[in-house]
Design a protein around this motif. Sequence first.
Motif, PDB file in Angstrom:
ATOM      1  N   THR A   1      -2.683   8.812 -10.762  1.00 44.75           N
ATOM      2  CA  THR A   1      -3.768   8.605 -11.043  1.00 44.75           C
ATOM      3  C   THR A   1      -3.835   6.980 -11.185  1.00 44.75           C
ATOM      4  O   THR A   1      -3.444   6.543 -12.709  1.00 44.75           O
ATOM      5  CB  THR A   1      -4.594   8.513 -11.879  1.00 44.75           C
ATOM      6  OG1 THR A   1      -4.765  10.562 -11.741  1.00 44.75           O
ATOM      7  CG2 THR A   1      -6.674   8.313 -11.177  1.00 44.75           C
TER       8      THR A   1
ATOM      9  N   THR B   1       1.014  -1.103  -0.004  1.00 50.03           N
ATOM     10  CA  THR B   1       0.448  -0.071  -0.102  1.00 50.03           C
ATOM     11  C   THR B   1       1.283   1.335  -0.043  1.00 50.03           C
ATOM     12  O   THR B   1       0.638   1.952  -0.464  1.00 50.03           O
ATOM     13  CB  THR B   1      -1.101   0.057   1.381  1.00 50.03           C
ATOM     14  OG1 THR B   1      -1.661  -1.126   1.309  1.00 50.03           O
ATOM     15  CG2 THR B   1      -1.728   1.337   1.310  1.00 50.03           C
TER      16      THR B   1
ATOM     17  N   ARG C   1       2.168   2.192  -3.245  1.00 43.85           N
ATOM     18  CA  ARG C   1       0.939   2.660  -4.341  1.00 43.85           C
ATOM     19  C   ARG C   1       0.431   4.391  -4.084  1.00 43.85           C
ATOM     20  O   ARG C   1       1.094   5.535  -4.944  1.00 43.85           O
ATOM     21  CB  ARG C   1       0.031   1.498  -3.647  1.00 43.85           C
ATOM     22  CG  ARG C   1      -0.245   0.618  -4.577  1.00 43.85           C
ATOM     23  CD  ARG C   1      -1.443  -0.035  -5.008  1.00 43.85           C
ATOM     24  NE  ARG C   1      -2.416   0.363  -4.030  1.00 43.85           N
ATOM     25  CZ  ARG C   1      -1.817  -0.997  -3.132  1.00 43.85           C
ATOM     26  NH1 ARG C   1      -1.353  -1.919  -3.372  1.00 43.85           N
ATOM     27  NH2 ARG C   1      -2.900  -0.853  -1.538  1.00 43.85           N
ATOM     28  N   VAL C   2       1.558   4.997  -2.691  1.00 46.91           N
ATOM     29  CA  VAL C   2       1.127   6.055  -2.155  1.00 46.91           C
ATOM     30  C   VAL C   2       2.049   6.256  -2.545  1.00 46.91           C
ATOM     31  O   VAL C   2       1.792   7.303  -3.079  1.00 46.91           O
ATOM     32  CB  VAL C   2       1.329   5.638  -0.652  1.00 46.91           C
ATOM     33  CG1 VAL C   2       1.554   7.535  -0.014  1.00 46.91           C
ATOM     34  CG2 VAL C   2      -0.196   4.772   0.027  1.00 46.91           C
TER      35      VAL C   2
ATOM     36  N   HIS D   1      -5.421   3.235  -2.264  1.00 45.89           N
ATOM     37  CA  HIS D   1      -5.650   4.106  -3.927  1.00 45.89           C
ATOM     38  C   HIS D   1      -4.806   3.395  -5.280  1.00 45.89           C
ATOM     39  O   HIS D   1      -4.028   2.776  -6.372  1.00 45.89           O
ATOM     40  CB  HIS D   1      -3.577   4.170  -3.204  1.00 45.89           C
ATOM     41  CG  HIS D   1      -3.287   4.523  -1.225  1.00 45.89           C
ATOM     42  ND1 HIS D   1      -3.658   5.914  -1.779  1.00 45.89           N
ATOM     43  CD2 HIS D   1      -3.751   4.144  -0.270  1.00 45.89           C
ATOM     44  CE1 HIS D   1      -3.572   6.248   0.013  1.00 45.89           C
ATOM     45  NE2 HIS D   1      -3.717   5.216   0.384  1.00 45.89           N
TER      46      HIS D   1
ATOM     47  N   GLU E   1       0.990   7.310  -6.582  1.00 43.18           N
ATOM     48  CA  GLU E   1      -0.100   8.954  -6.574  1.00 43.18           C
ATOM     49  C   GLU E   1       0.860  10.047  -6.035  1.00 43.18           C
ATOM     50  O   GLU E   1       0.291  11.136  -6.499  1.00 43.18           O
ATOM     51  CB  GLU E   1      -0.461   8.425  -5.693  1.00 43.18           C
ATOM     52  CG  GLU E   1      -1.426   7.172  -5.840  1.00 43.18           C
ATOM     53  CD  GLU E   1      -2.410   7.458  -4.701  1.00 43.18           C
ATOM     54  OE1 GLU E   1      -3.797   6.685  -5.307  1.00 43.18           O
ATOM     55  OE2 GLU E   1      -2.507   7.539  -3.692  1.00 43.18           O
TER      56      GLU E   1
END
Length: 219
Positions: free
Chosen positions: A188, A176, A179-180, A204, A183
Amino acid sequence: MTTRPWTRRTGIAAFALAAVVTMAGPAGAATVPSTTMTAAASTATTTAAPAVTAADVDYDTWQKDCQAVMDQALPYVQQRIANAAPGEKQAIVLDIDNTTLETDFGFSYPQPANKPVLEVAEYAQEHGVSLFFVTARPGIIASVTEYNLKHVGYEVSGLYARGLGDLFRDVAEYKTAQRVDVESQGYTIIANIGNSATDLSGGHAEKTFKLPDYDGQLS
């Protein structure tokens, strides 16, 4: 396609060993997909439930189950690309073992691409979508992993592998966080593709697609 029985072998460990040897050596040397909602109300997960138990799964069955999921992913990706906001930087995040690459169905290096996933990835990258790979593989084999991905046709915008500080970190939490980070670079994440719940939990991503892992028996 020749049927290859699924053998529970230490695919990642074998890959790591071969990768370390490579780096150290001298130069020159028929299931219907279902859609369920995740904890985030806006994030849907497409998954295919296996028709057989893990012990009975062979290569052709696995490929058929993977194709069923990717048959749902491709039209979504096509539509999402077509509806991109002006200036939007789109990305897809993918797991590696038994997602983008074939790992547990016989070992070789470079490992072959998982063809149903590669087909979706190729469409995305040809239409300007960046591909980021998040793996629980150790960082020591990151370079050979990236080479493998590129060799079989993936364009790698970023590869996240576990450093020493991540080795004892919860895998879902670690993935996770990556993925943050994607971003934070202004992307996106239109889709997140993996074969384990730890690849997909934590949000996310606009939509997640889960490939079969046969109740956790496929790494």
